[in-house]
Design an enzyme around this catalytic site. Structure first.
Site, PDB file in Angstrom:
ATOM      1  N   GLU A 144       0.846  -1.194   0.000  1.00  0.00           N
ATOM      2  CA  GLU A 144       0.000   0.000   0.000  1.00  0.00           C
ATOM      3  C   GLU A 144       0.883   1.246   0.000  1.00  0.00           C
ATOM      4  O   GLU A 144       1.798   1.352   0.788  1.00  0.00           O
ATOM      5  CB  GLU A 144      -0.897  -0.017   1.250  1.00  0.00           C
ATOM      6  CG  GLU A 144      -1.867   1.127   1.300  1.00  0.00           C
ATOM      7  CD  GLU A 144      -2.609   1.281  -0.018  1.00  0.00           C
ATOM      8  OE1 GLU A 144      -3.326   0.353  -0.417  1.00  0.00           O
ATOM      9  OE2 GLU A 144      -2.451   2.330  -0.670  1.00  0.00           O
ATOM     10  N   LYS A 203       8.230  -1.800  -2.056  1.00  0.00           N
ATOM     11  CA  LYS A 203       7.594  -1.008  -0.991  1.00  0.00           C
ATOM     12  C   LYS A 203       8.646  -0.413  -0.053  1.00  0.00           C
ATOM     13  O   LYS A 203       8.633   0.787   0.250  1.00  0.00           O
ATOM     14  CB  LYS A 203       6.600  -1.887  -0.226  1.00  0.00           C
ATOM     15  CG  LYS A 203       5.989  -1.234   0.996  1.00  0.00           C
ATOM     16  CD  LYS A 203       5.137  -0.036   0.665  1.00  0.00           C
ATOM     17  CE  LYS A 203       4.849   0.787   1.897  1.00  0.00           C
ATOM     18  NZ  LYS A 203       4.128   2.016   1.626  1.00  0.00           N
ATOM     19  N   CYS A 259       5.712   4.598   9.357  1.00  0.00           N
ATOM     20  CA  CYS A 259       6.303   3.796   8.284  1.00  0.00           C
ATOM     21  C   CYS A 259       7.781   4.059   8.008  1.00  0.00           C
ATOM     22  O   CYS A 259       8.569   3.118   7.945  1.00  0.00           O
ATOM     23  CB  CYS A 259       5.512   4.014   7.003  1.00  0.00           C
ATOM     24  SG  CYS A 259       3.841   3.359   7.118  1.00  0.00           S
TER      25      CYS A 259
HETATM   26  N1  LIG Z   1      -0.694   3.419   8.164  1.00  0.00           N
HETATM   27  C1  LIG Z   1      -0.352   3.614   6.914  1.00  0.00           C
HETATM   28  O1  LIG Z   1      -0.473   4.715   6.377  1.00  0.00           O
HETATM   29  C2  LIG Z   1       0.221   2.499   6.082  1.00  0.00           C
HETATM   30  C3  LIG Z   1       0.458   2.717   4.717  1.00  0.00           C
HETATM   31  C4  LIG Z   1       1.014   1.700   3.960  1.00  0.00           C
HETATM   32  C5  LIG Z   1       1.320   0.492   4.556  1.00  0.00           C
HETATM   33  N2  LIG Z   1       1.083   0.311   5.870  1.00  0.00           N
HETATM   34  C6  LIG Z   1       1.405  -1.008   6.462  1.00  0.00           C
HETATM   35  O2  LIG Z   1       0.167  -1.641   6.818  1.00  0.00           O
HETATM   36  C7  LIG Z   1       0.347  -2.436   7.993  1.00  0.00           C
HETATM   37  C8  LIG Z   1      -0.665  -2.031   9.050  1.00  0.00           C
HETATM   38  O3  LIG Z   1      -0.432  -0.677   9.411  1.00  0.00           O
HETATM   39  P1  LIG Z   1      -1.460   0.147  10.308  1.00  0.00           P
HETATM   40  O4  LIG Z   1      -0.922   1.516  10.408  1.00  0.00           O
HETATM   41  O5  LIG Z   1      -2.834  -0.074   9.804  1.00  0.00           O
HETATM   42  O6  LIG Z   1      -1.277  -0.637  11.702  1.00  0.00           O
HETATM   43  P2  LIG Z   1      -2.240  -0.604  12.977  1.00  0.00           P
HETATM   44  O7  LIG Z   1      -1.401  -1.082  14.121  1.00  0.00           O
HETATM   45  O8  LIG Z   1      -2.922   0.709  13.064  1.00  0.00           O
HETATM   46  O9  LIG Z   1      -3.377  -1.678  12.662  1.00  0.00           O
HETATM   47  C9  LIG Z   1      -3.146  -3.062  12.634  1.00  0.00           C
HETATM   48  C10 LIG Z   1      -4.399  -3.772  13.164  1.00  0.00           C
HETATM   49  O10 LIG Z   1      -4.224  -5.191  13.034  1.00  0.00           O
HETATM   50  C11 LIG Z   1      -4.903  -5.812  14.111  1.00  0.00           C
HETATM   51  N3  LIG Z   1      -4.405  -7.193  14.259  1.00  0.00           N
HETATM   52  C12 LIG Z   1      -3.153  -7.590  14.610  1.00  0.00           C
HETATM   53  N4  LIG Z   1      -3.081  -8.942  14.566  1.00  0.00           N
HETATM   54  C13 LIG Z   1      -4.289  -9.401  14.177  1.00  0.00           C
HETATM   55  C14 LIG Z   1      -4.829 -10.703  13.940  1.00  0.00           C
HETATM   56  N5  LIG Z   1      -4.070 -11.797  14.076  1.00  0.00           N
HETATM   57  N6  LIG Z   1      -6.124 -10.804  13.570  1.00  0.00           N
HETATM   58  C15 LIG Z   1      -6.882  -9.695  13.416  1.00  0.00           C
HETATM   59  N7  LIG Z   1      -6.434  -8.435  13.612  1.00  0.00           N
HETATM   60  C16 LIG Z   1      -5.151  -8.287  13.981  1.00  0.00           C
HETATM   61  C17 LIG Z   1      -4.595  -4.923  15.290  1.00  0.00           C
HETATM   62  O11 LIG Z   1      -5.531  -5.123  16.315  1.00  0.00           O
HETATM   63  C18 LIG Z   1      -4.684  -3.522  14.645  1.00  0.00           C
HETATM   64  O12 LIG Z   1      -5.965  -2.955  14.800  1.00  0.00           O
HETATM   65  C19 LIG Z   1       1.815  -2.267   8.395  1.00  0.00           C
HETATM   66  O13 LIG Z   1       2.576  -3.302   7.825  1.00  0.00           O
HETATM   67  C20 LIG Z   1       2.189  -0.934   7.745  1.00  0.00           C
HETATM   68  O14 LIG Z   1       3.569  -0.845   7.485  1.00  0.00           O
HETATM   69  C21 LIG Z   1       0.517   1.276   6.630  1.00  0.00           C
HETATM   70  O1  LIG Z   2       8.659  17.153   1.951  1.00  0.00           O
HETATM   71  C1  LIG Z   2       8.340  16.522   2.971  1.00  0.00           C
HETATM   72  C2  LIG Z   2       7.446  15.426   2.959  1.00  0.00           C
HETATM   73  C3  LIG Z   2       7.171  14.756   4.150  1.00  0.00           C
HETATM   74  N1  LIG Z   2       7.739  15.150   5.310  1.00  0.00           N
HETATM   75  C4  LIG Z   2       7.437  14.426   6.557  1.00  0.00           C
HETATM   76  O2  LIG Z   2       7.618  13.043   6.330  1.00  0.00           O
HETATM   77  C5  LIG Z   2       6.721  12.284   7.147  1.00  0.00           C
HETATM   78  C6  LIG Z   2       5.947  11.288   6.312  1.00  0.00           C
HETATM   79  O3  LIG Z   2       5.034  11.978   5.457  1.00  0.00           O
HETATM   80  P1  LIG Z   2       4.180  11.243   4.320  1.00  0.00           P
HETATM   81  O4  LIG Z   2       5.081  10.372   3.535  1.00  0.00           O
HETATM   82  O5  LIG Z   2       3.436  12.269   3.594  1.00  0.00           O
HETATM   83  O6  LIG Z   2       3.128  10.392   5.181  1.00  0.00           O
HETATM   84  P2  LIG Z   2       3.027   8.818   5.530  1.00  0.00           P
HETATM   85  O7  LIG Z   2       1.616   8.557   5.872  1.00  0.00           O
HETATM   86  O8  LIG Z   2       4.086   8.442   6.498  1.00  0.00           O
HETATM   87  O9  LIG Z   2       3.301   8.069   4.119  1.00  0.00           O
HETATM   88  C7  LIG Z   2       4.506   7.383   3.824  1.00  0.00           C
HETATM   89  O10 LIG Z   2       4.486   6.097   4.395  1.00  0.00           O
HETATM   90  C8  LIG Z   2       3.375   5.294   3.963  1.00  0.00           C
HETATM   91  C9  LIG Z   2       3.433   4.022   4.761  1.00  0.00           C
HETATM   92  O11 LIG Z   2       4.338   3.107   4.257  1.00  0.00           O
HETATM   93  C10 LIG Z   2       3.474   5.078   2.463  1.00  0.00           C
HETATM   94  O12 LIG Z   2       2.393   4.264   2.029  1.00  0.00           O
HETATM   95  C11 LIG Z   2       3.460   6.419   1.749  1.00  0.00           C
HETATM   96  O13 LIG Z   2       3.619   6.234   0.351  1.00  0.00           O
HETATM   97  C12 LIG Z   2       4.594   7.284   2.297  1.00  0.00           C
HETATM   98  O14 LIG Z   2       4.535   8.588   1.722  1.00  0.00           O
HETATM   99  C13 LIG Z   2       5.826  13.316   7.841  1.00  0.00           C
HETATM  100  O15 LIG Z   2       6.304  13.548   9.150  1.00  0.00           O
HETATM  101  C14 LIG Z   2       5.989  14.560   6.988  1.00  0.00           C
HETATM  102  O16 LIG Z   2       5.773  15.740   7.703  1.00  0.00           O
HETATM  103  C15 LIG Z   2       8.612  16.228   5.339  1.00  0.00           C
HETATM  104  O17 LIG Z   2       9.136  16.596   6.392  1.00  0.00           O
HETATM  105  N2  LIG Z   2       8.894  16.888   4.165  1.00  0.00           N
END
Ligand SMILES: NC(=O)c1ccc[n+]([C@@H]2O[C@H](COP(=O)([O-])OP(=O)(O)OC[C@H]3O[C@@H](n4cnc5c(N)ncnc54)[C@H](O)[C@@H]3O)[C@@H](O)[C@H]2O)c1
Ligand SMILES: O=c1ccn([C@@H]2O[C@H](COP(=O)(O)OP(=O)(O)O[C@H]3O[C@H](CO)[C@@H](O)[C@H](O)[C@H]3O)[C@@H](O)[C@H]2O)c(=O)[nH]1
Length: 445
Positions: A144, A203, A259
């Site tokens: 993602e 990723k 992340c």
């Molecule tokens: N948060 C983001 O913006 C983002 C973006 C891209 C990728 N990711 C990736 O997605 C993954 C999840 O991130 P998140 O921020 O949503 O984490 P999070 O901790 O907010 O959510 C994870 C959820 O999974 C649940 N869980 C754990 N084990 C479980 C099980 N066995 N059965 C059912 N539920 C279970 C937990 O209770 C929790 O609610 C990570 O690998 C992260 O790196 C996150």
């Molecule tokens: O020019 C910039 C851009 C970002 N940030 C900082 O960098 C951090 C991350 O920002 P951003 O990447 O926009 O948010 P995330 O939600 O952490 O998203 C990143 O992490 C996700 C989880 O893996 C990925 O899915 C996304 O593609 C990736 O952008 C934050 O503290 C921002 O303030 C800066 O300081 N300067």
């Protein structure tokens, strides 16, 4: 998952989580109580929930009923044992794989949605097949790329969707089944297919490159502060080179979020475990530079306030790791606050979306001082003017739009003199604040 349900009304999406409180919040009739604040999300949930989007704690039932299962659980940095502080902790992913293997009575496509180290699909495949059931499991990688604060927009119009799958016929069939779902709203030419390992490693690489840009511009910001150059002018100048591009060049107090740090540490660990020391050291610098930037910001506050902040009121504007989210994981604000609290500052924190209990939980988690002391030294308020009133300094930690709209003349009149503004996001108009009488210090200015 909510966006898939919104865009594909013919597909039933059930989101399951073992955290009952979270599922209850997702089912709350009042959409303002959803557990995540994200612009546009409540509209998506309002449209699909109860139609083809369901939230439940009955994990086994949902696995049994599904043709496709997305593993989207947390993959935090390990806090124990081998790889402590670096490797991704895959225990939750493994538990999911075991549960799917145990419960499944029909063929399933299992999708890695969590961010995972390269070759995790191999372990998942082994676990799924170890029950010896006569079932076909296909494992796909579909990382993602959404960013928080713009998640719904990013999902509606992704730069690309990446799907990695097995190269044999069954693998390709599974891959096409997932691609067909996204094709419901994403152009086919933006749906990229690769082998599983490339997808998994893309990723980590994407996040490493993005974070590297922030660390690179932040490194230059330190040089700007010494030399009289302006980091925003530099970002503009280099960003107009189409090979560099203008995005992600905003110098700041340091990147946060759940992340970047976790994924780079994971990349460093993987490189180390393959014996690629130079590769590991190269990427580790991105984290080191980020730690330096956070520390540098905090040190500068102390230094400018005549080398002591003991007993001084400092207002912190923003606690979230970026604007338009209530997520505080790894937020720079936490580390800056901790540094200032070690110097015995009195902090008054205002963030438009983060609740007081979250702020205290973030500080308590560091274990630097007692919970009582955190509550004694840190006040969390709902009114920014109250935070800034009678303060020695204001520190801007998140780039919330509303910070630009404050009546800074009024703020100045209420503050102790000399009145300082330390802008960790370069959101304020430094020249205007200077005219009012503030001592203004932006990043890289
Ligand atoms: N948060 C983001 O913006 C983002 C973006 C891209 C990728 N990711 C990736 O997605 C993954 C999840 O991130 P998140 O921020 O949503 O984490 P999070 O901790 O907010 O959510 C994870 C959820 O999974 C649940 N869980 C754990 N084990 C479980 C099980 N066995 N059965 C059912 N539920 C279970 C937990 O209770 C929790 O609610 C990570 O690998 C992260 O790196 C996150
Ligand atoms: O020019 C910039 C851009 C970002 N940030 C900082 O960098 C951090 C991350 O920002 P951003 O990447 O926009 O948010 P995330 O939600 O952490 O998203 C990143 O992490 C996700 C989880 O893996 C990925 O899915 C996304 O593609 C990736 O952008 C934050 O503290 C921002 O303030 C800066 O300081 N300067």
């Amino acid at each position: 998952m909510a966006v898939i349900a919104q865009k594909c009304p013919g597909i039933k999406v059930t989101v399951v989580d073992m955290n009952e409180q979270r599922i209850a919040a997702w089912n709350d009739p009042n959409l303002d109580n959803l557990p995540i604040y994200e612009p546009g999300l409540k509209e998506v949930v309002a449209e699909a929930r109860g139609r083809n989007l369901f939230f439940s704690t009955d994990v086994e039932d949902a696995i049994d009923a599904a043709e496709m299962v997305f593993i989207s659980v947390n993959t935090p940095t390990k806090t124990y044992g081998i790889g402590k502080g670096m490797a991704a902790d895959l225990k939750y992913v493994e538990l999911c794989a075991r549960q799917i293997a145990r419960v499944a009575k029909s063929d399933k496509i299992v999708v890695e949605k969590s961010t995972l180290p390269v070759r995790t699909a191999q372990s998942i495949r082994t676990i799924l097949n170890a029950e010896g059931k006569d079932l076909n499991f296909q494992v796909l990688s579909n990382p993602e790329f959404l960013a928080e604060g713009t998640a719904v927009q990013d999902l509606h119009k992704p730069d690309r969707v990446l799907i990695g799958g097995g190269q044999d016929e069954a693998g390709q069939r599974a891959l096409n089944a997932l691609a067909d779902i996204y094709a419901g709203w994403v152009d086919r030419d933006r749906i990229l297919t690769t082998n599983v390992w490339s997808s998994e490693l893309s990723k980590l690489t994407a996040n490493a490159f993005l974070a590297q840009r922030v660390s690179s511009i932040n490194a230059i910001s330190a040089l700007c502060e010494k030399s009289g150059a302006d980091v925003d002018e530099i970002a503009r100048a280099i960003g107009m080179d189409s090979r560099i591009g203008p995005k992600f060049l905003k110098s700041s107090v340091g990147f946060g979020g759940s992340c970047f740090q976790k994924d780079i540490l994971n990349l460093v660990y993987i490189a180390q475990s393959y014996g690629l020391t130079e590769v590991a050291d190269y990427w580790e610098q991105v984290i080191k530079m980020n730690d330096y930037q956070k520390r540098r910001f905090a040190e500068n506050i102390v230094q400018k306030l005549f080398n002591t902040v003991s007993g001084k009121k400092i207002a912190m504007l923003g606690w979230a790791f970026k604007k338009d989210t209530n997520d505080t994981r790894e937020s720079a604000a936490i580390y800056v606050a901790d540094y200032l609290l070690n110097e015995q500052a009195e902090l008054w924190v205002y963030d438009p979306k983060v609740k007081a209990e979250q702020i205290y939980a973030d500080l308590d988690y560091l274990n630097t001082r007692s919970e009582d002391e955190n509550r004694r030294l840190v006040k969390v308020v709902n009114d920014p003017y109250e935070a800034m009133d009678d303060a020695h300094a204001v520190a801007v930690l998140t780039e919330w739009d509303e910070f630009k709209t404050y009546d800074w003349q009024k703020v100045f009149e209420g503050m102790k003199k000399p009145a300082f503004v330390f802008d960790g996001r370069n959101v304020s108009n430094g020249r205007m604040l200077g005219t009012i009488g503030f001592h203004y210090q932006g990043i890289g200015k």
